[in-house]
Design an enzyme around this catalytic site. Structure first.
Site, mmCIF file in Angstrom:
data_model
loop_
_atom_site.group_PDB
_atom_site.id
_atom_site.type_symbol
_atom_site.label_atom_id
_atom_site.label_comp_id
_atom_site.label_asym_id
_atom_site.label_seq_id
_atom_site.Cartn_x
_atom_site.Cartn_y
_atom_site.Cartn_z
ATOM 1 N N GLU A 161 42.952 72.416 82.871
ATOM 2 C CA GLU A 161 43.007 73.667 82.094
ATOM 3 C C GLU A 161 42.666 73.459 80.619
ATOM 4 O O GLU A 161 42.176 74.366 79.950
ATOM 5 C CB GLU A 161 44.373 74.338 82.237
ATOM 6 C CG GLU A 161 44.618 74.958 83.609
ATOM 7 C CD GLU A 161 45.213 73.981 84.607
ATOM 8 O OE1 GLU A 161 45.252 72.761 84.324
ATOM 9 O OE2 GLU A 161 45.636 74.431 85.694
ATOM 10 N N PHE A 165 59.399 78.328 91.146
ATOM 11 C CA PHE A 165 58.358 77.311 91.241
ATOM 12 C C PHE A 165 57.206 77.655 90.287
ATOM 13 O O PHE A 165 56.736 78.785 90.264
ATOM 14 C CB PHE A 165 57.851 77.210 92.679
ATOM 15 C CG PHE A 165 56.715 76.227 92.821
ATOM 16 C CD1 PHE A 165 56.911 74.870 92.589
ATOM 17 C CD2 PHE A 165 55.445 76.658 93.166
ATOM 18 C CE1 PHE A 165 55.866 73.970 92.685
ATOM 19 C CE2 PHE A 165 54.388 75.760 93.283
ATOM 20 C CZ PHE A 165 54.614 74.410 93.046
ATOM 21 N N GLN A 166 56.780 76.680 89.517
ATOM 22 C CA GLN A 166 55.699 76.837 88.532
ATOM 23 C C GLN A 166 55.979 77.951 87.536
ATOM 24 O O GLN A 166 55.068 78.644 87.087
ATOM 25 C CB GLN A 166 54.342 77.030 89.224
ATOM 26 C CG GLN A 166 53.904 75.772 89.968
ATOM 27 C CD GLN A 166 52.425 75.748 90.327
ATOM 28 O OE1 GLN A 166 51.834 76.793 90.613
ATOM 29 N NE2 GLN A 166 51.841 74.568 90.324
ATOM 30 N N LYS A 187 52.598 87.905 89.078
ATOM 31 C CA LYS A 187 51.808 87.992 90.304
ATOM 32 C C LYS A 187 51.880 89.376 90.948
ATOM 33 O O LYS A 187 50.891 89.889 91.473
ATOM 34 C CB LYS A 187 52.282 86.929 91.304
ATOM 35 C CG LYS A 187 51.328 86.764 92.480
ATOM 36 C CD LYS A 187 51.684 85.572 93.349
ATOM 37 C CE LYS A 187 50.671 85.420 94.478
ATOM 38 N NZ LYS A 187 50.990 84.284 95.338
ATOM 39 N N MET A 237 39.018 55.611 63.507
ATOM 40 C CA MET A 237 39.598 56.192 62.299
ATOM 41 C C MET A 237 40.998 55.631 62.056
ATOM 42 O O MET A 237 41.376 55.362 60.906
ATOM 43 C CB MET A 237 39.642 57.725 62.414
ATOM 44 C CG MET A 237 39.983 58.417 61.113
ATOM 45 S SD MET A 237 38.862 58.004 59.748
ATOM 46 C CE MET A 237 37.690 59.355 59.823
#
Lengths: 583, 164
Positions: free
Chosen positions: A50, A112-113, A162, A479
């Site tokens: 993502e 969940f999630q 959802k 760096m």
């Protein structure tokens, strides 16, 4: 037209003119993905992580000026997107990120999630929404695009439970053409009296300096800026975010300023008596220590965000407004006024600046058999005729690209300036290539950064996005190593990558072309070869000098005139000093 | 310097966390924050008491104004305004002399006793913050069972108003 929530989302995106959607499916967005699958107008790009979706959408937005759009699932989908959202937030890039959420009734139950996406994203978005009512879905989406793209742009998250997207619940849909928010009213026009005061100060300047940033690019004000600068004949410097707004090859441009800016730009900042800042925000990488910043200057600050004005540096003439509109008004008033530029003072000022320029602060030493990273960027510039879209990751390579690729057009230089996100370059390049399939797109990176989002090589293959990866491989986190060399007596702590993958084989494993370049003599041919392979993603693994440093450098607590300069420039200064010619 | 900032914000879930989050993220002080809906149920009225240099207060008001949920904002400190805070204090009131003492003190402060048991009084007191401080100081520390303060709220004097 009666549509389900999922269908409303897709139909709305079509109506809003969205052509590409970067995303990754999951449980909470399954209904939306089902609706997505039944149409062809909005193309979905399946990334491999993502974070890649947000960076790709971000690169797309920076290159095109249109908002980038992402779709991710709840929980880990949303949290993985956060780095990309924060990246866009720091650079004021318009993104709309749709995150799935667990069903409304399960919110707060540690489902969940489940993650509080609105809460987690709140500190790094311009605004965010949780859609609680299907009837408000279209309106909320419109608000999200409106807020993301107007005023000082930024990312907006829309969290969609959802159940809102359930296929069997349909409601009438109409595209909301216009939206109004009583609490949000960005001001685009600068105050005319303030602009008049600014014009007077600008024309009274003896040692003027124009300093511009990403605000010019975001507001598509390049043309106006060019007219403004050329009309006055004043020197201009640009921030890392502003490069390309004014042509890098125009003699009025005296290089980038700040921590790794040119000697002449930083010295001119220190010595100027009037500073005209447009669309920049006096970031700490620009100012050096604020107590010694531009000690002789009166400051005009033009910015669309009132909170940016007098935040770190006090503005003598603050002007709240969009860069474009204010520049148009400035030019108009410059044409009307009877005041004139002080030619004599300006000539003397340019003479001083040119003497600083002659010290050539970017000059670097060649070492036999070793590729200098700067040379690789110079070669890239030559081979692409300065006309490529260049994305970058974060580190030395980013600074070299900014220093040695002279951007003549806006939206060509795409990098994470504010947040400094390693891993940005490759997915951003995919977003750019998607928008401009016929243009050369190169990602300048290092062996550290590229490994942070290297999985997107797979996306490049699937969607035929042939970008060129210019990997400046110095086997160090360069760096960090440079800072450890300068400030920690060369105690190189955890910066050596001693088990690097074979990048050529890795590129080949992903179905691409890999080319190893170890010898300076091979650099040109390899670069030509990479860009000749128009329809292939090419990974150029360029083995560079391990100990090259980025110069000049303003270290912590130092002012613009207290730069660390390169060993070569030190020699130049010593010889000028011996002749009594050092300015 | 102490500032009293009054805001009209959209009455939406999350508006409060955006505002309190702004203060914590940018390291600004919050002395108190009160919030409740207004006669228009789509709007909440909030009063924030904060301290900081002029530069910090300027940043606070600008950053607050930037939040999409903030409809209107005013820093009352420069103008003429009324500030009040409410307090409940539960004190020990055991025995004749202690009960009389608490009652007398409360009368002096124009506080009201709103609940009574055999051993405690619950007292309600409204006023500026320093008046409430003074009452707590006057009431012997050992006598106090608990203190609940609302935080300050403010309104402009005269005809000026913070409305849409």
């Amino acid at each position: 037209m009666e549509l389900s929530g999922s269908e409303i989302i897709i139909q709305f995106l079509k109506d809003e003119g969205v052509k590409h959607l970067f995303g990754y499916p999951g449980g909470a967005v399954l209904h939306i993905y089902d609706a997505l699958q039944k149409q062809d107008d909005v193309e979905h790009i399946l990334v491999r992580h993502e974070q890649g979706a947000t960076h790709a959408a971000d690169g797309y937005a920076r290159a095109t000026g249109k908002p980038g759009v992402c779709l991710v699932t709840s929980g880990p989908g949303a949290t993985n997107a956060i780095t990309g959202i924060a990246t866009a937030y720091m650079d004021s890039i318009p993104l709309v990120v749709l995150t799935g959420q667990v069903p409304s009734h399960a919110i707060g139950s540690d489902a969940f999630q489940e993650v509080d996406a609105v809460g987690v994203s709140r500190p790094c978005v311009k605004h965010n929404f949780l859609v609680k009512d299907l009837n408000k879905l279209a309106e909320t989406l419109k608000k999200a695009f409106y807020v993301a793209t107007t005023g000082r742009p930024g990312p907006v998250v829309v969290d969609i439970p959802k159940d809102i997207t359930a296929p069997h619940i349909k409601i009438p849909y109409q595209y909301p053409e216009k939206i109004e928010l009583r609490s949000y009213n960005p001001n685009f026009k600068g105050h005319p009296r303030q602009i008049k005061r600014a014009v007077e100060l600008i024309l009274n300047a003896k040692r003027p300096m124009i300093y511009t940033g990403g605000g010019i690019i975001l507001d598509n004000a390049s043309e106006e800026l060019r007219n403004f600068v050329r009309k006055l004949g004043y020197p201009i410097t640009q921030t890392l975010m502003g490069l390309g707004a004014f042509p890098g090859t125009d003699p009025h441009f005296i290089g980038m300023l700040g921590m790794h800016g040119t000697y002449e730009a930083n010295m001119a900042m220190h010595e100027c008596d009037v500073l005209i800042c447009i669309g920049a925000r006096f970031d700490d990488r620009i100012t050096g220590v604020t107590s010694k910043f531009c000690p002789y200057a009166q400051v005009i600050h033009i910015d669309i965000d009132p909170a940016s004005i007098s935040k770190t540096i006090n503005a003598d003439i603050p002007i709240v407004g969009g860069a474009k509109q204010v520049l148009v008004e400035l030019i108009k008033q410059l044409d009307q006024t009877e005041l004139k530029v002080d030619k004599k003072a300006l000539d003397a000022w340019w003479k001083t600046i040119k003497s600083w320029q002659s010290q050539n602060s970017f000059a670097y030493e060649q070492k036999k058999g070793l590729i200098q990273p700067q040379a690789a960027i110079e070669e890239l510039y030559k081979v692409t005729n300065g006309d490529a879209y260049i994305t970058s990751d974060v580190g030395q390579h980013q600074m070299y690209a900014a220093q040695f690729y002279h951007f003549d057009e806006p939206r060509r230089w795409i990098n994470s300036g504010g947040l400094g996100t390693m891993g940005f370059g490759l997915p951003a390049a995919m977003g750019v290539k998607l928008a401009f399939p016929d243009k050369d797109v190169a990602c300048v990176t290092g062996e550290g950064s590229i490994q942070m989002c290297i999985q997107e090589l797979s996306t490049c293959l699937q969607y035929d996005l042939p970008v060129k990866i210019i990997n400046l491989n110095n086997r160090y986190l360069g760096m960090v190593r440079q800072w450890q060399e300068f400030f920690y007596e060369k105690r190189y702590s955890h910066v050596y990558m001693d088990s690097l993958p074979d990048f050529v084989k890795l590129a080949e494993a992903y179905g691409h072309v890999g080319i190893l370049v170890e010898n300076p003599d091979d650099l040109h041919d390899a670069m030509v070869e990479a860009f000749k392979l128009k329809d292939r993603t090419v990974f150029l693994d360029i083995i560079t000098d391990q100990e090259a440093n980025v110069y000049p450098m303003i270290s912590a607590g130092k002012a613009h005139n207290e730069m660390d300069i390169s060993p070569l420039q030190q020699k130049v200064q010593a010889s000028l000093k011996a002749k009594g010619e050092l300015v | 310097m102490r500032h009293i900032i009054s805001l009209l914000v959209e009455n939406e879930a999350g508006a409060l966390s955006r505002i309190s989050g702004l203060f914590s993220a940018r390291g600004y002080n919050i002395e108190s924050l009160t919030v409740a809906t207004t006669e228009d149920h789509t709007l909440s009225r909030m009063t924030i008491i904060t301290t900081g240099s002029d530069r910090i207060i300027e940043q606070i008001t600008k950053q607050l104004n930037k939040l999409v949920d903030v409809v209107k904002l005013q820093d009352f400190t420069e103008g003429n305004f009324i500030e009040r805070e409410m307090m409940f204090v539960k004190v020990k009131a055991d025995g004749e002399s202690q009960r009389a003492e608490v009652k007398r003190l409360s009368d002096i402060f124009r506080a009201r006793i709103i609940d009574v048991t055999d051993t405690t009084f619950c007292i309600e007191l409204t006023g500026a913050g320093d008046k409430l401080d003074a009452y707590i100081k006057a009431m012997h520390e050992n006598n106090i069972v608990e203190v609940v303060r609302s935080g300050s709220m403010g309104i402009m004097r005269g005809e000026k108003a913070l409305t849409l």
